[in-house]
Design a protein around this motif. Structure first.
Motif, PDB file in Angstrom:
ATOM      1  N   LEU A 148      40.411  50.359  61.313  1.00  8.79           N
ATOM      2  CA  LEU A 148      41.115  50.088  60.160  1.00  8.79           C
ATOM      3  C   LEU A 148      41.373  48.490  60.218  1.00  8.79           C
ATOM      4  CD1 LEU A 148      43.280  53.196  59.205  1.00  8.79           C
ATOM      5  CD2 LEU A 148      40.972  52.616  58.940  1.00  8.79           C
ATOM      6  N   TYR A 202      43.189  49.516  56.221  1.00  2.52           N
ATOM      7  CA  TYR A 202      42.278  49.350  55.063  1.00  2.52           C
ATOM      8  C   TYR A 202      40.834  49.574  55.891  1.00  2.52           C
ATOM      9  CZ  TYR A 202      45.370  47.193  51.771  1.00  2.52           C
ATOM     10  OH  TYR A 202      46.479  47.036  50.734  1.00  2.52           O
ATOM     11  N   GLY A 210      37.922  48.374  52.394  1.00  2.00           N
ATOM     12  CA  GLY A 210      38.782  47.949  51.105  1.00  2.00           C
ATOM     13  C   GLY A 210      39.669  49.034  50.479  1.00  2.00           C
ATOM     14  N   LYS A 211      39.645  50.246  50.884  1.00  4.68           N
ATOM     15  CA  LYS A 211      40.390  51.205  50.442  1.00  4.68           C
ATOM     16  C   LYS A 211      41.705  51.418  51.544  1.00  4.68           C
ATOM     17  CE  LYS A 211      37.670  52.493  47.289  1.00  4.68           C
ATOM     18  NZ  LYS A 211      36.336  52.036  47.402  1.00  4.68           N
ATOM     19  N   PRO A 212      42.970  51.672  50.866  1.00  9.36           N
ATOM     20  CA  PRO A 212      44.005  51.933  51.549  1.00  9.36           C
ATOM     21  C   PRO A 212      43.870  53.350  52.184  1.00  9.36           C
ATOM     22  CG  PRO A 212      44.491  51.934  49.325  1.00  9.36           C
ATOM     23  CD  PRO A 212      42.922  51.671  49.237  1.00  9.36           C
TER      24      PRO A 212
END
Ligand code: HPA
Length: 279
Positions: free
Chosen positions: A41, A71, A74-76
């Motif tokens: 991440l 991330y 690009g996704k939390p």
């Protein structure tokens, strides 16, 4: 008698919020030997489980014990690097405490992973299996995290279990696997309490009732996640093949489970990243 309303989810949420303002949309539970994915991440914030009130800590080798925010594609994301198990002596409500905390943090989609033994004779060590259903032996005999007073703020008293493993997410995962040339089976996960591995007679029985893989986690976490309305995808890494005869010179052991994790992590990473890209 267990009382899940007695667990103090909000103290855990408050501690986490005091460390990070990160708002994860996707949760991940990384099982035995599979925690390495959390290290990839970006913009990581790491909170040790020991710092979070009420959070159950795994005593098992191969489970790191960190909650990792960051991330991925690009996704939390928030990832549990290691999980606690029922066989460690925690109640089902304690084992699934992190799932409700993730829900309260805003997680809408949950990816669960586990190490599992192969029951299906077409499965080889290192393969992945997407869960399309489960047989929750532990829950069926009364160790179910949804027992006790129902907390309506989380979900309904009686939970339907047909639409459990999200079909759209499974379809995406299968496409990703096909494109990447990764073997991804789809099948039924059997949840047992452990901590012992199965006898050969148990392996033959679990096969006969329709099980494809067997493990000691996941089903109860899935119950709590679905109760709270999360979308769920779950994937087993087949770390060993079930031994169905007592007359062979083989034994199932935790070291082979951890060893297989090393080949499984990169494959699982490819699948999870691919699915995240499509979310
Ligand atoms: N049985 C149960 N749980 C497991 C196994 C197994 O063979 N391998 C990894 N987790």
């Amino acid at each position: 008698m267990s009382d899940n309303t007695a667990l103090d989810y909000m103290s855990a949420v408050e501690l986490i919020r005091s460390r990070t303002s990160f708002r994860p949309e996707v949760g991940m539970v990384l099982g035995s030997g599979l925690g390495g994915l959390a290290d990839t991440l970006t913009e990581r914030v790491v909170i040790p489980y020991a710092d979070i009130p009420g959070w159950p800590r795994s005593t098992v080798h191969g489970h790191s014990g960190n909650l990792v925010f960051g991330y991925l594609e690009g996704k939390p994301v928030v990832a549990q690097q290691g999980r606690a198990h029922f066989y460690e002596g925690y109640s089902m409500q304690q084992v699934t405490f992190p799932i409700r905390v993730m829900h309260l943090l805003g997680v809408k989609t949950l990816f669960l992973t586990n190490a599992a033994g192969g029951l299906n004779q077409n499965y080889r060590t290192g393969d992945l299996m997407l869960l399309n259903d489960h047989i929750n032996f532990v829950g069926m005999v009364g160790s179910n995290p949804l027992m006790g007073p129902n907390d309506e703020q989380f979900g309904p008293r009686f939970l339907g279990m047909v639409q459990t493993y999200d079909r759209a997410l499974r379809a995406v995962a299968k496409n990703v696997a096909r494109e990447a040339g990764i073997t991804l089976h789809e099948g039924v996960y059997v949840c047992l309490s452990g901590p012992n591995f199965e006898t050969p007679a148990e392996i033959r029985m679990l096969r006969a009732i329709g099980g494809d893989a067997v493990g000691m986690s996941t089903a109860h976490e899935v119950l709590v996640a679905r109760h709270a309305g999360m979308r769920v995808m779950a994937c087993s890494g087949i770390t060993n093949e079930g031994i169905d005869s007592p007359d062979v010179d083989l034994e199932t052991n935790h070291e082979e489970v951890l060893d297989a994790g090393k080949v499984i992590v990169p494959r699982l990473t490819t699948i999870l990243k691919g699915v995240l890209r499509h979310l």
